[in-house]
Design an enzyme around this catalytic site. Structure first.
Site, PDB file in Angstrom:
ATOM      1  N   LYS A  21      -0.486  11.879   5.500  1.00  0.00           N
ATOM      2  CA  LYS A  21      -0.986  12.285   4.299  1.00  0.00           C
ATOM      3  C   LYS A  21      -0.817  13.666   3.735  1.00  0.00           C
ATOM      4  O   LYS A  21      -0.514  13.687   2.531  1.00  0.00           O
ATOM      5  CB  LYS A  21      -2.559  11.704   4.362  1.00  0.00           C
ATOM      6  CG  LYS A  21      -2.649  10.143   4.525  1.00  0.00           C
ATOM      7  CD  LYS A  21      -3.973   9.939   4.311  1.00  0.00           C
ATOM      8  CE  LYS A  21      -4.257   8.362   4.309  1.00  0.00           C
ATOM      9  NZ  LYS A  21      -5.492   7.881   4.371  1.00  0.00           N
ATOM     10  N   LYS A  63       4.192  -2.856   5.394  1.00  0.00           N
ATOM     11  CA  LYS A  63       2.545  -3.411   5.259  1.00  0.00           C
ATOM     12  C   LYS A  63       2.132  -3.432   4.040  1.00  0.00           C
ATOM     13  O   LYS A  63       2.473  -2.495   3.029  1.00  0.00           O
ATOM     14  CB  LYS A  63       2.108  -2.511   6.169  1.00  0.00           C
ATOM     15  CG  LYS A  63       0.438  -2.438   6.168  1.00  0.00           C
ATOM     16  CD  LYS A  63      -0.042  -1.642   7.161  1.00  0.00           C
ATOM     17  CE  LYS A  63      -1.425  -0.915   6.494  1.00  0.00           C
ATOM     18  NZ  LYS A  63      -2.420  -0.251   7.283  1.00  0.00           N
ATOM     19  N   LYS A  97      -2.811  -0.790  -0.598  1.00  0.00           N
ATOM     20  CA  LYS A  97      -3.245  -0.432  -1.797  1.00  0.00           C
ATOM     21  C   LYS A  97      -2.493   0.839  -2.252  1.00  0.00           C
ATOM     22  O   LYS A  97      -2.090   1.011  -3.522  1.00  0.00           O
ATOM     23  CB  LYS A  97      -4.646  -0.488  -2.004  1.00  0.00           C
ATOM     24  CG  LYS A  97      -5.232   0.719  -1.307  1.00  0.00           C
ATOM     25  CD  LYS A  97      -6.795   0.428  -1.297  1.00  0.00           C
ATOM     26  CE  LYS A  97      -7.268   1.257  -0.066  1.00  0.00           C
ATOM     27  NZ  LYS A  97      -8.518   0.570   0.695  1.00  0.00           N
TER      28      LYS A  97
HETATM   29  P1  AMP Z   1      -7.032   0.662   4.529  1.00  0.00           P
HETATM   30  O1  AMP Z   1      -7.252   0.061   3.284  1.00  0.00           O
HETATM   31  O2  AMP Z   1      -5.683   1.102   4.770  1.00  0.00           O
HETATM   32  O3  AMP Z   1      -8.022   1.669   4.424  1.00  0.00           O
HETATM   33  O4  AMP Z   1      -7.285  -0.479   5.459  1.00  0.00           O
HETATM   34  C1  AMP Z   1      -8.509  -0.822   5.559  1.00  0.00           C
HETATM   35  C2  AMP Z   1      -8.544  -1.987   6.727  1.00  0.00           C
HETATM   36  O5  AMP Z   1      -7.688  -3.029   6.474  1.00  0.00           O
HETATM   37  C3  AMP Z   1      -8.044  -1.441   8.020  1.00  0.00           C
HETATM   38  O6  AMP Z   1      -8.732  -1.735   9.010  1.00  0.00           O
HETATM   39  C4  AMP Z   1      -6.661  -1.815   8.062  1.00  0.00           C
HETATM   40  O7  AMP Z   1      -6.250  -2.069   9.471  1.00  0.00           O
HETATM   41  C5  AMP Z   1      -6.583  -3.110   7.438  1.00  0.00           C
HETATM   42  N1  AMP Z   1      -5.502  -3.423   6.761  1.00  0.00           N
HETATM   43  C6  AMP Z   1      -4.860  -2.912   5.706  1.00  0.00           C
HETATM   44  N2  AMP Z   1      -3.659  -3.446   5.356  1.00  0.00           N
HETATM   45  C7  AMP Z   1      -3.410  -4.095   6.087  1.00  0.00           C
HETATM   46  C8  AMP Z   1      -2.341  -5.058   6.363  1.00  0.00           C
HETATM   47  N3  AMP Z   1      -1.452  -5.052   5.447  1.00  0.00           N
HETATM   48  N4  AMP Z   1      -2.375  -5.986   7.149  1.00  0.00           N
HETATM   49  C9  AMP Z   1      -3.440  -6.119   7.905  1.00  0.00           C
HETATM   50  N5  AMP Z   1      -4.640  -5.369   8.100  1.00  0.00           N
HETATM   51  C10 AMP Z   1      -4.403  -4.210   7.198  1.00  0.00           C
END
Ligand code: AMP
Ligand code: TRP
Length: 336
Positions: free
Chosen positions: A112, A195, A198
């Protein structure tokens, strides 16, 4: 009952399909079998510059969605990180325990900060994992359900907990990561080898749960087209279709082979339409429920306050113990 704790940032207007299938759905199950604590980690989201009005709206929306997904405030402790000041207090202790080199090795920070550049990298981004360690150990969590990308932060948390315990006496439960099943990893619809995210996905690659069904149907039908015609699971040659199969089977509880048989001889178009219908049917009631909850912010705030009261008791107990072990002088001699 084992205690679990996890957190999610309130950084979008809607959670996306990856958040739900990769994390939140497991939380909903865990509340039935564990003493579960789930936090909206708003302080963590301050590591990027935020708009105050959006911050407030998104925090309320995040709570509403978690409730609509099925988290039940009577079965788990659902709370807002910034309501519990002990998180910041314990985070300072963690900062004093962690080595500079140790914190510098965190891959998420390296990624980041590289992306943001020096001028836009704040110290909070560097200490982020130490606040996360505090989130976890404040509640003496046994298990931390997270995605693979968080494994290193949990490892750091364990090291800090063990270091504290050996220097100052047994205080913290040493948590284990509960890495959520890889089957639930959801990829970008347009770039199905990456993946769904957002921050990284383009709008057309991302399914936002609160979006209108027609918008999501359109995105699903425009999923990048793989070569061939058969609906089969093959992540190397058919990453787009494989991703849709993961989504389809996750939401219908069918097996991959059943789904392949169902669409045998039918081609991609029919399959994409079926996925769009399943997504719409699954999330429509959740969208309606979320909107109902948001329309009544008074009630929502009461639920949030209820969670804060439950969380605070545990947090205060741990922090007192930590201060005592460290030899920080209490206000009253009775407490010595
Ligand atoms: P984040 O939005 O990256 O902070 O992720 C929040 C939660 O959602 C975390 O536990 C991630 O592991 C899960 N997560 C985010 N993106 C994905 C994805 N594309 N597939 C599976 N889990 C996800
Ligand atoms: N860093 C986590 C993520 O990006 C969010 C988080 C903050 C968290 N505090 C936590 C996760 C405590 C588990 C436990 O997904």
């Amino acid at each position: 009952m084992k205690r679990v704790l996890s957190g999610i940032q309130p950084t979008a207007d809607s959670f996306h399909l990856g958040n739900y299938l990769g994390a939140i759905r497991q939380w909903v199950d865990l509340q039935n079998s564990h003493d579960a604590f789930f936090a909206i980690v708003d302080l963590h989201s301050l590591t990027v510059e935020t708009d105050p009005k959006l911050m407030q709206e998104r925090t309320l929306k995040s709570f509403a969605q978690l409730l609509a997904f099925g988290l039940d405030p009577n079965k788990c402790t659902l709370f807002l990180q910034s309501h519990i000041h002990q998180h910041n207090q314990l985070a300072w202790i963690m900062e004093c325990l962690a080595g500079f080199g140790e914190a510098s090795r965190m891959v998420q920070f390296k990624d980041k900060s590289l992306k943001a550049g020096d001028a836009r990298t704040n110290v909070g981004l560097f200490t982020y994992p130490l606040l996360q360690a505090a989130d976890i150990m404040l509640y003496q969590a046994d298990l931390v359900p997270v995605g693979e990308d968080q494994r290193q932060h949990i490892e750091l948390t364990r090291n800090l907990g063990q270091r504290f315990n050996s220097r100052y006496g047994e205080t913290f439960v040493i948590p284990e990561p509960l890495i959520l099943k890889s089957g639930a990893k959801i990829n970008d619809l347009q770039e199905p080898k990456a993946k769904m995210s957002k921050s990284a996905s383009s709008p057309s690659g991302l399914i936002d749960i609160l979006d209108q069904p027609e918008i999501n149907a359109k995105k699903i039908k425009s999923t990048v087209t793989d070569t061939g015609r058969e609906v089969t699971f093959d992540e190397i040659n058919k990453p787009g279709i494989s991703n849709l199969l993961t989504i389809y089977t996750s939401l219908t509880a069918k097996s991959i082979s059943d789904a392949e048989a169902e669409f045998d001889g039918k081609g991609y178009g029919d399959f994409k339409s079926a996925v769009a219908t399943v997504v719409a049917d699954y999330f429509s009631p959740i969208r309606v429920k979320t909107n109902e909850l948001i329309a009544n912010p008074g009630e929502l705030c009461e639920i949030i306050e209820f969670g804060a009261k439950k969380a605070e008791q545990v947090a205060e107990q741990t922090l007192r113990k930590v201060y005592k072990q460290l030899g920080l002088l209490p206000r009253s001699l009775d407490e010595i």
